[in-house]
Design an enzyme around this catalytic site. Structure first.
Site, PDB file in Angstrom:
ATOM      1  N   THR A   1       0.789  -0.968  -0.654  1.00  0.00           N
ATOM      2  CA  THR A   1       0.211  -0.027   0.295  1.00  0.00           C
ATOM      3  C   THR A   1       0.661   0.912  -0.137  1.00  0.00           C
ATOM      4  OG1 THR A   1      -1.752  -0.850   1.311  1.00  0.00           O
ATOM      5  CG2 THR A   1      -1.782   1.152   1.498  1.00  0.00           C
TER       6      THR A   1
ATOM      7  N   ASP B   1       1.408  -6.298  -4.970  1.00  0.00           N
ATOM      8  CA  ASP B   1       0.476  -6.425  -3.951  1.00  0.00           C
ATOM      9  C   ASP B   1       1.114  -7.541  -2.946  1.00  0.00           C
ATOM     10  OD1 ASP B   1      -2.376  -5.872  -2.810  1.00  0.00           O
ATOM     11  OD2 ASP B   1      -1.780  -7.391  -2.026  1.00  0.00           O
ATOM     12  N   SER B   2       1.298  -8.239  -1.892  1.00  0.00           N
ATOM     13  CA  SER B   2       1.968  -8.714  -0.605  1.00  0.00           C
ATOM     14  C   SER B   2       1.395 -10.230  -1.174  1.00  0.00           C
ATOM     15  CB  SER B   2       2.402  -8.534   0.653  1.00  0.00           C
ATOM     16  OG  SER B   2       0.843  -8.788   1.712  1.00  0.00           O
ATOM     17  N   SER B   3      -0.142 -10.359  -1.225  1.00  0.00           N
ATOM     18  CA  SER B   3      -0.815 -11.293  -1.176  1.00  0.00           C
ATOM     19  C   SER B   3       0.001 -12.087  -2.382  1.00  0.00           C
ATOM     20  CB  SER B   3      -2.630 -11.034  -1.814  1.00  0.00           C
ATOM     21  OG  SER B   3      -2.799 -10.734  -1.012  1.00  0.00           O
TER      22      SER B   3
ATOM     23  N   THR C   1       1.523  -5.019   3.749  1.00  0.00           N
ATOM     24  CA  THR C   1       1.527  -5.605   5.686  1.00  0.00           C
ATOM     25  C   THR C   1       0.891  -7.106   5.856  1.00  0.00           C
ATOM     26  OG1 THR C   1      -0.497  -4.663   5.200  1.00  0.00           O
ATOM     27  CG2 THR C   1       1.316  -3.267   5.952  1.00  0.00           C
ATOM     28  N   ASP C   2      -0.092  -7.113   4.254  1.00  0.00           N
ATOM     29  CA  ASP C   2      -0.967  -8.062   4.893  1.00  0.00           C
ATOM     30  C   ASP C   2      -0.059  -9.811   4.557  1.00  0.00           C
ATOM     31  OD1 ASP C   2      -3.441  -6.672   4.387  1.00  0.00           O
ATOM     32  OD2 ASP C   2      -3.392  -7.082   2.069  1.00  0.00           O
TER      33      ASP C   2
ATOM     34  N   GLN D   1      -4.899 -21.526  17.632  1.00  0.00           N
ATOM     35  CA  GLN D   1      -4.926 -20.678  16.728  1.00  0.00           C
ATOM     36  C   GLN D   1      -5.451 -19.625  17.820  1.00  0.00           C
ATOM     37  OE1 GLN D   1      -9.639 -21.705  15.630  1.00  0.00           O
ATOM     38  NE2 GLN D   1      -8.687 -24.136  14.691  1.00  0.00           N
ATOM     39  N   CYS D   2      -5.127 -19.763  18.841  1.00  0.00           N
ATOM     40  CA  CYS D   2      -4.413 -18.249  20.331  1.00  0.00           C
ATOM     41  C   CYS D   2      -3.996 -17.423  19.573  1.00  0.00           C
ATOM     42  CB  CYS D   2      -4.423 -18.769  21.256  1.00  0.00           C
ATOM     43  SG  CYS D   2      -6.161 -19.868  22.271  1.00  0.00           S
TER      44      CYS D   2
END
Ligand code: ASP
Length: 360
Positions: free
Chosen positions: A27, A74-76, A106-107, A293-294
């Site tokens: 971004t 884009d970092s994706s 940042t993704d 997952q925490c």
């Protein structure tokens, strides 16, 4: 990820500290535009006029060189092979630069930065990832502060030693260990969190380093790796997960590693199909790692009855590693000697500050 042939000097300073800024996309350098539709979508743009956009850079006490990728991403779209390209670029230029700043979307910053933390061994220079939630050209952008402070951290040397000689992420006043951080907010400027490891530094009116939290360069000679095992899958458990779904998700015959994202302290359903399925995977040579997952806390296999079957099937406890760090570490460990000869040992060993060993 291919880099443009000619890096160029953004700022010259009399202090002789050299910082390489690597622009990969994200971004920070995006603008409105799309070649395929009339929608106002954000797309990565060429970033060559950095010092015009941020004239403050010309007042920093470091020589700043900028190198950009041929095609900003884009970092994706950033892949593990791009992590290797970044590791090479950094690893082959350490005689020229005192510090590095990687501008990245940042993704997936936490994945790429975690990957770099493993690929760069014995690092004694700062590699600071940063990015922005709003483009540099936007009036309320957070890009300016993130960029300037990240460069200042990369250039900060006291008594010939870098203040933060590890792979880190700087964002909104906070410096995080890269392999401990996660992106937890898609819209706030304060987008990252590190639940299981304290901050390396905080930037307010001063940059306060928390030296006790920062890795000291060890005796290991610097070396960079250029291999990653990409055949790794992640399965996130959810209430009611069906055998057929688990089977489908783990049926790739090329799979070398599997990360289970479990509940709480590393727990999973005790449905009768799961243990044999895991045993079969382990018998097939798949390395299976359990992370929670925490976002905070640690996996303790065997504490609850609902994790005993994982342990007895040969699943390795991932301690307090983030999923991002666990994925990067598995790709690294299964891809490189001597680690791949004993994955269980190295996955449970703290290699780059990514794991609190005594809490496991
Ligand atoms: N989609 C963007 C990216 O990761 C988001 C960002 O940079 O913040 O490239």
């Amino acid at each position: 990820m291919r880099f443009k042939k000619d890096p160029f000097l953004v700022n010259r300073s009399p202090f002789g500290i050299e910082v390489l800024v690597i622009y990969t996309g994200g971004t920070m350098g995006m603008g409105i535009g799309s070649t395929t539709s009339k929608d106002e979508v954000l797309v990565p743009r060429d970033f060559s006029r950095l010092s015009e956009a941020v004239p403050e850079l010309l007042r920093l006490s470091a020589n700043i060189t900028l190198i950009a990728t041929d095609t900003p991403l884009d970092s994706s779209n950033v892949k593990p092979s791009d992590w290797i390209d970044l590791a090479k670029l950094i690893g082959e230029s350490t005689d020229r630069y005192d510090g590095y700043v990687v501008l990245h979307g940042t993704d997936t910053t936490a994945y790429t930065a975690s990957g770099l933390s493993f690929l760069l061994e014995g690092l004694d220079k700062p590699v600071v990832f940063t990015g922005a939630q709003l483009p540099l050209e936007s009036v309320r952008t957070d890009a300016r502060e993130n960029l300037i402070t990240a460069i200042m951290i990369a250039a900060d040397i006291h008594n010939s030693e870098a203040c933060a000689p590890e792979v880190s992420i700087y964002f909104d006043g906070h410096l995080y260990r890269a392999n401990r951080a996660r992106k937890t907010h898609s819209a706030y400027f304060d987008a990252f969190v590190s639940y299981n490891y304290p901050l390396l530094a905080e930037a307010g009116i001063r940059i306060d380093y928390h030296h006790a939290n920062i890795r000291k360069p060890g005796k290991t000679k610097f070396k960079f790796y250029d291999k990653l095992e990409e055949n790794i899958s992640i399965v996130r458990f959810y209430p009611g997960i069906k055998e057929s779904v688990f089977e489908a998700l783990t049926s790739d015959p090329d799979m070398k590693g599997l990360i289970l994202e479990t509940f709480g302290m590393g727990n999973a359903p005790t449905d009768p199909w799961l243990e044999p399925a895991l045993r079969q995977l382990v018998a097939r040579g798949v390395v299976v790692l359990n992370v929670s997952q925490c976002p905070g806390g640690t996996v303790v296999q065997g504490r609850y009855q609902t994790s005993k079957h994982l342990k007895s099937s040969g699943v390795i406890g991932g301690g307090d590693m983030t999923t991002e760090a666990a994925l990067a570490k598995m790709m690294f460990v299964l891809g490189n000697d001597p680690f791949k000869s004993d994955p269980a040992k190295y996955l449970q060993m703290d290699l780059r500050g990514e794991l609190t060993e005594e809490e496991r």
